[in-house]
Design a protein around this motif. Structure first.
Motif, PDB file in Angstrom:
ATOM      1  N   THR A 112     -45.161  39.459 -42.286  1.00  0.00           N
ATOM      2  CA  THR A 112     -44.580  39.612 -40.952  1.00  0.00           C
ATOM      3  C   THR A 112     -44.515  41.083 -40.565  1.00  0.00           C
ATOM      4  O   THR A 112     -44.858  41.474 -39.458  1.00  0.00           O
ATOM      5  N   GLU A 113     -44.084  41.899 -41.507  1.00  0.00           N
ATOM      6  CA  GLU A 113     -43.993  43.337 -41.311  1.00  0.00           C
ATOM      7  C   GLU A 113     -45.359  43.914 -40.934  1.00  0.00           C
ATOM      8  O   GLU A 113     -45.503  44.668 -39.997  1.00  0.00           O
ATOM      9  N   GLN A 114     -46.361  43.511 -41.671  1.00  0.00           N
ATOM     10  CA  GLN A 114     -47.714  43.985 -41.456  1.00  0.00           C
ATOM     11  C   GLN A 114     -48.227  43.578 -40.078  1.00  0.00           C
ATOM     12  O   GLN A 114     -48.809  44.387 -39.373  1.00  0.00           O
ATOM     13  N   SER A 115     -47.969  42.342 -39.697  1.00  0.00           N
ATOM     14  CA  SER A 115     -48.505  41.894 -38.421  1.00  0.00           C
ATOM     15  C   SER A 115     -47.773  42.594 -37.273  1.00  0.00           C
ATOM     16  O   SER A 115     -48.357  42.861 -36.230  1.00  0.00           O
ATOM     17  N   PHE A 116     -46.492  42.929 -37.446  1.00  0.00           N
ATOM     18  CA  PHE A 116     -45.770  43.662 -36.406  1.00  0.00           C
ATOM     19  C   PHE A 116     -46.359  45.060 -36.266  1.00  0.00           C
ATOM     20  O   PHE A 116     -46.573  45.544 -35.157  1.00  0.00           O
ATOM     21  N   PHE A 117     -46.628  45.678 -37.393  1.00  0.00           N
ATOM     22  CA  PHE A 117     -47.239  47.003 -37.398  1.00  0.00           C
ATOM     23  C   PHE A 117     -48.567  46.990 -36.647  1.00  0.00           C
ATOM     24  O   PHE A 117     -48.834  47.854 -35.799  1.00  0.00           O
ATOM     25  N   GLU A 118     -49.373  45.981 -36.933  1.00  0.00           N
ATOM     26  CA  GLU A 118     -50.680  45.878 -36.278  1.00  0.00           C
ATOM     27  C   GLU A 118     -50.556  45.610 -34.787  1.00  0.00           C
ATOM     28  O   GLU A 118     -51.315  46.132 -33.978  1.00  0.00           O
ATOM     29  N   GLN A 119     -49.566  44.804 -34.441  1.00  0.00           N
ATOM     30  CA  GLN A 119     -49.315  44.465 -33.046  1.00  0.00           C
ATOM     31  C   GLN A 119     -48.943  45.718 -32.245  1.00  0.00           C
ATOM     32  O   GLN A 119     -49.449  45.935 -31.147  1.00  0.00           O
ATOM     33  N   VAL A 120     -48.053  46.533 -32.796  1.00  0.00           N
ATOM     34  CA  VAL A 120     -47.619  47.763 -32.128  1.00  0.00           C
ATOM     35  C   VAL A 120     -48.792  48.736 -31.996  1.00  0.00           C
ATOM     36  O   VAL A 120     -49.014  49.327 -30.941  1.00  0.00           O
ATOM     37  N   GLN A 121     -49.558  48.836 -33.069  1.00  0.00           N
ATOM     38  CA  GLN A 121     -50.702  49.732 -33.073  1.00  0.00           C
ATOM     39  C   GLN A 121     -51.720  49.327 -32.002  1.00  0.00           C
ATOM     40  O   GLN A 121     -52.253  50.164 -31.286  1.00  0.00           O
ATOM     41  N   LYS A 122     -51.938  48.038 -31.884  1.00  0.00           N
ATOM     42  CA  LYS A 122     -52.880  47.494 -30.919  1.00  0.00           C
ATOM     43  C   LYS A 122     -52.407  47.787 -29.491  1.00  0.00           C
ATOM     44  O   LYS A 122     -53.192  48.197 -28.638  1.00  0.00           O
ATOM     45  N   LEU A 162     -54.110  50.162 -26.619  1.00  0.00           N
ATOM     46  CA  LEU A 162     -54.443  49.596 -25.312  1.00  0.00           C
ATOM     47  C   LEU A 162     -53.782  50.415 -24.204  1.00  0.00           C
ATOM     48  O   LEU A 162     -54.414  50.750 -23.195  1.00  0.00           O
ATOM     49  N   ASN A 163     -52.499  50.757 -24.381  1.00  0.00           N
ATOM     50  CA  ASN A 163     -51.795  51.585 -23.402  1.00  0.00           C
ATOM     51  C   ASN A 163     -52.535  52.902 -23.172  1.00  0.00           C
ATOM     52  O   ASN A 163     -52.717  53.335 -22.041  1.00  0.00           O
ATOM     53  N   ARG A 164     -52.942  53.542 -24.259  1.00  0.00           N
ATOM     54  CA  ARG A 164     -53.640  54.819 -24.162  1.00  0.00           C
ATOM     55  C   ARG A 164     -54.940  54.658 -23.387  1.00  0.00           C
ATOM     56  O   ARG A 164     -55.272  55.474 -22.527  1.00  0.00           O
ATOM     57  N   LYS A 165     -55.664  53.592 -23.684  1.00  0.00           N
ATOM     58  CA  LYS A 165     -56.942  53.331 -23.034  1.00  0.00           C
ATOM     59  C   LYS A 165     -56.753  53.157 -21.528  1.00  0.00           C
ATOM     60  O   LYS A 165     -57.508  53.714 -20.726  1.00  0.00           O
ATOM     61  N   GLU A 207     -53.562  45.150 -16.306  1.00  0.00           N
ATOM     62  CA  GLU A 207     -54.600  45.498 -17.285  1.00  0.00           C
ATOM     63  C   GLU A 207     -54.127  45.263 -18.717  1.00  0.00           C
ATOM     64  O   GLU A 207     -54.905  45.391 -19.660  1.00  0.00           O
ATOM     65  N   GLY A 208     -52.814  44.998 -18.859  1.00  0.00           N
ATOM     66  CA  GLY A 208     -52.268  44.776 -20.191  1.00  0.00           C
ATOM     67  C   GLY A 208     -51.351  45.884 -20.677  1.00  0.00           C
ATOM     68  O   GLY A 208     -50.892  45.887 -21.816  1.00  0.00           O
ATOM     69  N   PHE A 209     -51.071  46.834 -19.782  1.00  0.00           N
ATOM     70  CA  PHE A 209     -50.183  47.951 -20.117  1.00  0.00           C
ATOM     71  C   PHE A 209     -48.758  47.455 -20.360  1.00  0.00           C
ATOM     72  O   PHE A 209     -48.241  46.648 -19.596  1.00  0.00           O
ATOM     73  N   ASN A 210     -48.127  47.930 -21.439  1.00  0.00           N
ATOM     74  CA  ASN A 210     -46.737  47.584 -21.736  1.00  0.00           C
ATOM     75  C   ASN A 210     -45.921  48.865 -21.934  1.00  0.00           C
ATOM     76  O   ASN A 210     -46.059  49.541 -22.950  1.00  0.00           O
ATOM     77  N   LEU A 259     -42.870  59.372 -20.642  1.00  0.00           N
ATOM     78  CA  LEU A 259     -43.182  58.687 -21.895  1.00  0.00           C
ATOM     79  C   LEU A 259     -44.670  58.841 -22.160  1.00  0.00           C
ATOM     80  O   LEU A 259     -45.479  58.796 -21.226  1.00  0.00           O
ATOM     81  N   PHE A 260     -45.007  59.003 -23.419  1.00  0.00           N
ATOM     82  CA  PHE A 260     -46.404  59.247 -23.783  1.00  0.00           C
ATOM     83  C   PHE A 260     -46.953  58.197 -24.735  1.00  0.00           C
ATOM     84  O   PHE A 260     -46.232  57.686 -25.603  1.00  0.00           O
ATOM     85  N   CYS A 261     -48.233  57.884 -24.536  1.00  0.00           N
ATOM     86  CA  CYS A 261     -48.992  57.148 -25.531  1.00  0.00           C
ATOM     87  C   CYS A 261     -50.041  58.146 -25.997  1.00  0.00           C
ATOM     88  O   CYS A 261     -51.034  58.363 -25.305  1.00  0.00           O
ATOM     89  N   PHE A 262     -49.752  58.810 -27.088  1.00  0.00           N
ATOM     90  CA  PHE A 262     -50.592  59.884 -27.592  1.00  0.00           C
ATOM     91  C   PHE A 262     -50.660  60.995 -26.539  1.00  0.00           C
ATOM     92  O   PHE A 262     -49.609  61.471 -26.139  1.00  0.00           O
ATOM     93  N   GLU A 263     -51.844  61.363 -26.035  1.00  0.00           N
ATOM     94  CA  GLU A 263     -51.901  62.505 -25.111  1.00  0.00           C
ATOM     95  C   GLU A 263     -51.762  62.119 -23.638  1.00  0.00           C
ATOM     96  O   GLU A 263     -51.827  62.973 -22.765  1.00  0.00           O
ATOM     97  N   PHE A 264     -51.534  60.818 -23.354  1.00  0.00           N
ATOM     98  CA  PHE A 264     -51.402  60.399 -21.959  1.00  0.00           C
ATOM     99  C   PHE A 264     -49.978  59.952 -21.655  1.00  0.00           C
ATOM    100  O   PHE A 264     -49.424  59.085 -22.336  1.00  0.00           O
TER     101      PHE A 264
END
Ligand SMILES: [Zn+2]
Length: 122
Positions: free
Chosen positions: A36-46, A50-53, A74-77, A94-99
């Motif tokens: 469960t922990e792993q899938s949450f990590f992957e979900q957040v990363q994904k 997507l937000n950055r893109k 577009e799927g932005f959260n 608020l930033f998603c990496f450099e954006f």
């Protein structure tokens, strides 16, 4: 014959027993939590990727204003971001990496002001 969900060995004894012993019981739950922990990590990363893109796509000039619905569709959260920057006025970007994005209201319309990370924001 019932089998243990952890080791798949047949279970002897009381019929209400689910695992063969306490070790199998805790091991099974540990692995389950780990997954469960792993899938949450992957979900957040994904979502962050997507937000950055999406922010990048709508912010080609380094600065832009877009309607909120446009990004959301577009799927932005906006709940998922990597860090924030507060300007002198107290606006929190608020930033998603450099954006980065800032929630604004422009003539009754909900919009985002998009910016790009600058070295002075450190
Ligand atoms: Zn077992």
């Amino acid at each position: 014959m019932k089998t243990c969900p952890n080791c798949n060995n047949p279970i002897n004894g009381r019929s209400d027993k689910v695992f063969c012993d306490d070790y199998c019981k805790s091991s099974f739950h540990y692995k389950k939590n780990k997954a469960t922990e792993q899938s949450f990590f992957e979900q957040v990363q994904k979502q962050l990727k997507l937000n950055r893109k999406i922010l990048k796509q709508f912010n080609k000039a380094g600065k832009a204003t877009v309607r909120k619905e446009e990004l959301i569709s577009e799927g932005f959260n906006p709940k998922f971001f990597t860090h924030y920057w507060k300007n002198k006025k107290g606006d929190v970007y608020l930033f998603c990496f450099e954006f980065g994005f800032l929630s604004i209201n422009d003539n009754g319309k909900d919009k985002y002001l998009l910016i790009q990370w600058q070295s002075y924001m450190n």
